[in-house]
Design an enzyme around this catalytic site. Structure first.
Site, mmCIF file in Angstrom:
data_model
loop_
_atom_site.group_PDB
_atom_site.id
_atom_site.type_symbol
_atom_site.label_atom_id
_atom_site.label_comp_id
_atom_site.label_asym_id
_atom_site.label_seq_id
_atom_site.Cartn_x
_atom_site.Cartn_y
_atom_site.Cartn_z
ATOM 1 N N ILE A 136 0.871 -1.168 0.000
ATOM 2 C CA ILE A 136 0.000 0.000 0.000
ATOM 3 C C ILE A 136 0.913 1.224 0.000
ATOM 4 O O ILE A 136 2.058 1.160 0.414
ATOM 5 C CB ILE A 136 -0.986 0.031 1.188
ATOM 6 C CG1 ILE A 136 -0.260 -0.078 2.530
ATOM 7 C CG2 ILE A 136 -2.015 -1.060 1.049
ATOM 8 C CD1 ILE A 136 -1.197 0.001 3.736
ATOM 9 N N ASP A 137 0.405 2.335 -0.507
ATOM 10 C CA ASP A 137 1.221 3.531 -0.672
ATOM 11 C C ASP A 137 1.710 4.073 0.673
ATOM 12 O O ASP A 137 1.122 3.807 1.724
ATOM 13 C CB ASP A 137 0.424 4.626 -1.392
ATOM 14 C CG ASP A 137 0.060 4.244 -2.809
ATOM 15 O OD1 ASP A 137 0.777 3.420 -3.397
ATOM 16 O OD2 ASP A 137 -0.963 4.761 -3.314
ATOM 17 N N LYS A 138 2.759 4.857 0.605
ATOM 18 C CA LYS A 138 3.361 5.458 1.800
ATOM 19 C C LYS A 138 2.316 6.128 2.683
ATOM 20 O O LYS A 138 2.281 5.920 3.903
ATOM 21 C CB LYS A 138 4.429 6.472 1.383
ATOM 22 C CG LYS A 138 5.011 7.275 2.539
ATOM 23 C CD LYS A 138 5.884 8.408 2.040
ATOM 24 C CE LYS A 138 6.336 9.308 3.184
ATOM 25 N NZ LYS A 138 7.078 10.489 2.705
ATOM 26 N N THR A 140 -0.958 5.814 2.620
ATOM 27 C CA THR A 140 -2.151 5.017 2.887
ATOM 28 C C THR A 140 -1.871 4.177 4.125
ATOM 29 O O THR A 140 -0.811 3.571 4.246
ATOM 30 C CB THR A 140 -2.478 4.093 1.695
ATOM 31 O OG1 THR A 140 -2.744 4.891 0.533
ATOM 32 C CG2 THR A 140 -3.694 3.234 1.986
ATOM 33 N N ARG A 236 -6.752 5.515 -6.034
ATOM 34 C CA ARG A 236 -6.519 6.945 -6.174
ATOM 35 C C ARG A 236 -6.825 7.416 -7.595
ATOM 36 O O ARG A 236 -7.471 8.459 -7.804
ATOM 37 C CB ARG A 236 -5.081 7.275 -5.795
ATOM 38 C CG ARG A 236 -4.743 6.903 -4.357
ATOM 39 C CD ARG A 236 -3.243 6.922 -4.078
ATOM 40 N NE ARG A 236 -2.704 8.270 -4.115
ATOM 41 C CZ ARG A 236 -1.422 8.550 -3.975
ATOM 42 N NH1 ARG A 236 -0.531 7.565 -3.816
ATOM 43 N NH2 ARG A 236 -0.991 9.796 -4.011
#
Length: 304
Positions: A136-138, A140, A236
């Site tokens: 998962i993104d930084k 998130t 996103r």
């Protein structure tokens, strides 16, 4: 190693220097540019400036790119929020701001560095992503499954491919979504305008996101998103594509947004079959404090 210097001149850009830099140097990430600004590797008219400096027409921006640091993966004593652990798997509740694995610009202090200090990990994903089955993104927050051995990794990866696991996200988006639920089926690939971004493009990789409205506010909507596929930045980009970008998203959202620690996106529910026993495991993580407080604020605003 010789340092590389790049120069740009302000023309149409306006506002703070830390915002203008992303338009001037799209080949670099926003966080990397901000770091270089703090380190005085970026000069304006030959002088260092603070991140809140307001750019002016014809300002000369000079970026001296520091030599790339070699990434050396080391265990680091970083606290982990462990939701579940046994001899095969870990389930981690990752906080906002933590990068999952080392990469240029983020050589250390990642989830992988913390995991290496805690446990043996699978080797399938290579030297810099041991144990990492999905990311998962930084900015998130939320749940990630981690494989402690190769057998577990193969099982968990197969479940992802077969779309039999559960991945549910809570998201706060701009605007009021009229439909109670929907399906976003739009292929994704690297943006041709900005290589740091993903975009809906013809011929891209299949990407499907399902959403259900949880609550509508005056100017925002709280939704649940279920991933059918797991492309980079999928939620996103898909939400921006339908005209409802994530609140706080620095890459795909509008400049005018609610202040937070990045996008209001939380991987709150994760489910999979245990790779050894076959038992169905389901985990739930509460919203981060800043997310909860923002929803409380919106409730109060709507009740005024």
């Amino acid at each position: 190693m010789k340092k590389m210097t790049e120069k740009r001149i302000i023309s149409n850009e306006r506002g703070r220097i830390d915002k203008a830099l992303t338009a001037l140097f799209p080949e670099y990430s926003r966080s990397q540019l901000k770091q270089w600004l703090v380190e005085k590797a970026i000069l304006v008219n030959s002088q260092p400036v603070k991140p809140n400096y307001k750019v002016k027409e014809n300002d000369q921006i000079e970026l001296t790119v520091p030599p790339i640091k070699e990434i050396s993966l080391q265990p680091e004593n970083i606290s982990l929020k462990i939701v579940y652990e046994d001899e095969d798997v870990l389930v981690i509740n990752k906080p906002q701001g933590m990068v999952v694995h080392p990469a240029p610009g983020h050589p250390d202090k990642t989830l992988v560095n913390a995991l290496l200090a805690h446990s043996p990990l699978s080797t399938i994903n290579g030297e810099f992503r041991p144990g990492i089955v999905h990311r998962i993104d930084k900015d998130t927050s939320g749940l990630l499954m981690v494989a402690k051995n190769d057998q577990a990794h193969r099982s968990l990866a197969a479940q992802l491919k077969a779309k039999t696991n559960i991945r549910e996200y809570t998201a706060l988006v701009h605007g009021v979504i009229k439909e109670d639920s929907g399906k976003i089926d739009a292929p994704l690939g690297r943006s041709q305008k900005d290589r740091k971004k993903q975009a809906v493009i013809s011929g891209g990789r299949n990407a499907v996101t399902h959403f259900t409205v949880i609550k509508r506010y005056q100017n925002y909507t709280l939704i649940k998103c279920i991933l059918e596929t797991g492309r980079t930045h999928q939620i996103r980009v898909h939400l921006k594509y339908i005209g409802h970008p994530l609140v706080g998203d620095p890459l795909y959202g509008p400049m005018k947004t609610i202040k937070g620690n990045g996008q209001f996106l939380h991987a709150g529910k994760l489910g999979f079959k245990h790779p050894r026993t076959g038992e169905e495991l389901i985990f739930v993580a509460p919203l981060p404090e800043i997310f909860r407080k923002t929803l409380d604020y919106l409730d109060k605003q709507d009740n005024l």
